[in-house]
Motif scaffolding. Structure first.
Motif, short mmCIF file in Angstrom:
data_model
loop_
_atom_site.label_atom_id
_atom_site.label_comp_id
_atom_site.label_asym_id
_atom_site.label_seq_id
_atom_site.Cartn_x
_atom_site.Cartn_y
_atom_site.Cartn_z
N ASP A 102 43.18 27.98 55.28
CA ASP A 102 41.78 28.31 55.51
C ASP A 102 41.59 29.81 55.24
O ASP A 102 42.46 30.45 54.64
N LYS A 150 31.42 24.07 69.61
CA LYS A 150 30.92 25.23 68.87
C LYS A 150 29.51 25.01 68.33
O LYS A 150 28.98 25.88 67.63
N HIS A 174 42.91 23.68 62.02
CA HIS A 174 42.24 24.86 61.45
C HIS A 174 40.97 25.23 62.22
O HIS A 174 40.15 24.38 62.54
N THR A 175 40.87 26.53 62.48
CA THR A 175 39.66 27.07 63.11
C THR A 175 38.61 27.34 62.05
O THR A 175 37.41 27.20 62.30
N TYR A 176 39.06 27.76 60.87
CA TYR A 176 38.13 28.11 59.78
C TYR A 176 38.16 27.02 58.71
O TYR A 176 38.93 26.07 58.80
N LYS A 211 44.72 37.04 60.51
CA LYS A 211 43.60 37.37 61.40
C LYS A 211 43.91 38.63 62.18
O LYS A 211 44.92 38.70 62.88
N LYS A 238 37.70 20.61 57.82
CA LYS A 238 38.52 20.64 59.02
C LYS A 238 39.65 19.61 59.09
O LYS A 238 40.68 19.87 59.72
N ASN A 289 42.60 19.10 63.80
CA ASN A 289 42.73 20.20 64.77
C ASN A 289 43.75 21.27 64.35
O ASN A 289 44.31 21.96 65.20
N ASP A 331 49.31 34.17 58.94
CA ASP A 331 48.16 34.46 59.80
C ASP A 331 47.72 35.89 59.54
O ASP A 331 48.42 36.83 59.88
N ASP A 334 30.83 19.38 65.90
CA ASP A 334 31.70 20.02 66.87
C ASP A 334 30.84 20.45 68.04
O ASP A 334 30.09 21.43 67.96
#
Length: 447
Positions: free
Chosen positions: A192, A84, A172-174, A214, A113, A170, A212, A81
């Motif tokens: 995730d 990042k 999932h961020t974690y 978060k 991912k 694309n 979510d 990635d």
């Protein structure tokens, strides 16, 4: 499921083995399909190996064949990635089979991912006698074509073809820790650390975020999602577990975003057992609905618990997996073993549960008789028709013959991934880079 009597019934069927261990060969997930005829394993090298059960032989009509390699393919490759500056491992985190709709088989595989849908098909005929192409597939000179012929299908050696049908990226961020196919056979979810997404199997460019957790400020983060699964019969229900030891049952009919759970399953902590490690060892590493859909099975570091969907206050059954490690938590924290994520499995009738431990031991608990047994997946027990002998771990004091001392357990040999055939007493055990398959040849029902 007694000790000597019943352990003797489990015979070894297949072993995938390498004498040396490379990181890429370490098995990271094991999953039977819905009939149990196929068994898939994923490894840290991004490969998926599918084993197929051989049909009954005419010489021995009552013995099913062994599992042999059916197909091997590279599911994921290492990626990078660039935004990042993160390397994305190729390791297969989970494999889930889709219910079979036609002659082909389909499975989902995921790394941290990206989730991929694969189609597995067989081909044993090939077309011959094209009008415009020669035998090698090259176009003929049209001036040489003087007559028309009907192409025919000719038999050929069986070929198993695995093709990627869809790539779900694309979302999932974690890191993705679990995927689960819904009973509607149209959707699946992926979870995730902080979010759960709902996907349609036919749509790759968007998913719906259904959970979510978060927080607005990441400093306020107190727990993460560790596993999730759809209910086997009700397509609107799913459960997810947390690092704080709680289970949340959610109903998608209540709202689009399931931030408010329908039920919270949590066991109050005994203040007398409170220690520095309490929160770490209470983290749920796996959750599985029973086949009936009435119960849930969870695994934390030291125990497996059975929960009734109708009782949120405490589990109806708690089984100690390796309570002798309670005094060793400090050294297990120092060598990071305390963070190992063990999985758990139900047998086909929901009467016996199985989970892994250290020293290549795995545990079975009979819910009816309350008897339990410790068995070992080792080279000695991997010879065909070998009998599995129960093992016992002793803590100080007198030691019986064949007992193993808690101080001599090998913590590098751990059984994290296990699977149970959906209908028969056949179990698959992943021990580092070896796959063991044990089979109960005598009894069709384990008591």
């Amino acid at each position: 499921m007694g000790e000597d009597a019943d352990a003797r019934k489990i015979n070894h069927s297949f072993l995938r083995d390498h004498s040396y261990v490379t990181e890429a060969d370490i098995i990271s997930t094991v999953e039977f399909n819905h009939t149990g005829e196929l068994l898939a394993t994923g490894d840290k090298g991004g490969r998926v190996v599918i084993f197929q059960r051989e049909p009954e032989s005419k010489n021995e009509p009552h013995t099913q064949g062994e599992y042999n390699v059916y197909s091997t393919f590279q599911s994921h490759e290492p990626e990078f990635d660039y935004l990042k500056s993160l390397e994305i491992e190729e390791k297969i985190n989970k494999i889930k089979w889709l219910p079979q709709q036609n002659a082909a088989h389909s499975l989902l595989s995921t790394n941290d991912k990206t989730i991929k849908l694969w189609k597995v098909t067989e081909r044993d005929k090939r077309p011959e006698g094209y009008n415009l192409k020669d035998e090698e597939g090259k176009l003929k000179d049209l001036s040489t074509v003087t007559s028309l012929q009907v192409p025919v299908l000719k038999p050929m050696d069986l070929m198993v073809e695995v093709s990627p049908r869809r790539i779900f990226a694309n979302g999932h961020t974690y890191h993705i820790n679990s995927i689960s196919v819904n009973s509607d056979c149209e959707t699946y979810m992926s979870a995730d650390d902080l979010r759960i997404n709902l996907w349609h199997l036919a749509i790759t460019d968007r998913s719906f975020n259904i959970v979510d957790i978060k927080p607005a400020n990441m400093e306020d983060l107190t727990e993460v999602i560790t596993a999730s699964e759809f209910h086997p019969h009700h397509c609107n229900l799913f459960v997810y577990s947390s690092s704080k030891g709680s289970l949340r049952l959610c109903d998608m009919r209540a709202s689009a975003l399931c931030d408010k759970h329908s039920k919270l399953f949590e066991e109050p902590e005994d203040p007398s057992n409170r220690s520095f490690f309490s929160e770490i060892i209470s983290s749920v590493s796996d959750v599985k609905f029973s086949h009936s859909g009435r119960f849930m099975l969870t695994r934390d570091y030291l125990t497996v618990k059975v929960w009734d969907l109708n009782m949120e206050t405490k589990p109806i059954e708690t089984y100690q997996v390796h309570d002798y490690l309670r005094s060793k938590l400090c050294s297990l924290y120092e060598n990071d073993c305390i963070f190992d994520k063990f999985e758990c499995a139900w047998n086909g009738s929901d009467s016996v549960i199985m989970t892994g431990a250290y020293n290549n031991f795995f545990r079975m608990f009979d819910r009816n008789t309350k008897r339990d047994v410790t068995l070992e997946a080792s080279r000695e027990s991997s010879k065909p028709r070998a009998i599995l002998k129960p093992r016992r771990v002793c803590v100080g004091g007198k030691r019986r013959k064949d007992d193993i001392s808690v101080d001599s357990l090998d913590f590098t040999k751990k059984i994290l991934h296990t699977a149970w055939h959906p209908a028969e007493n056949i179990i698959a055990i992943a021990a580092t880079n070896n796959l063991y398959i044990f089979q109960d040849k005598v009894n069709s029902e384990m008591h």
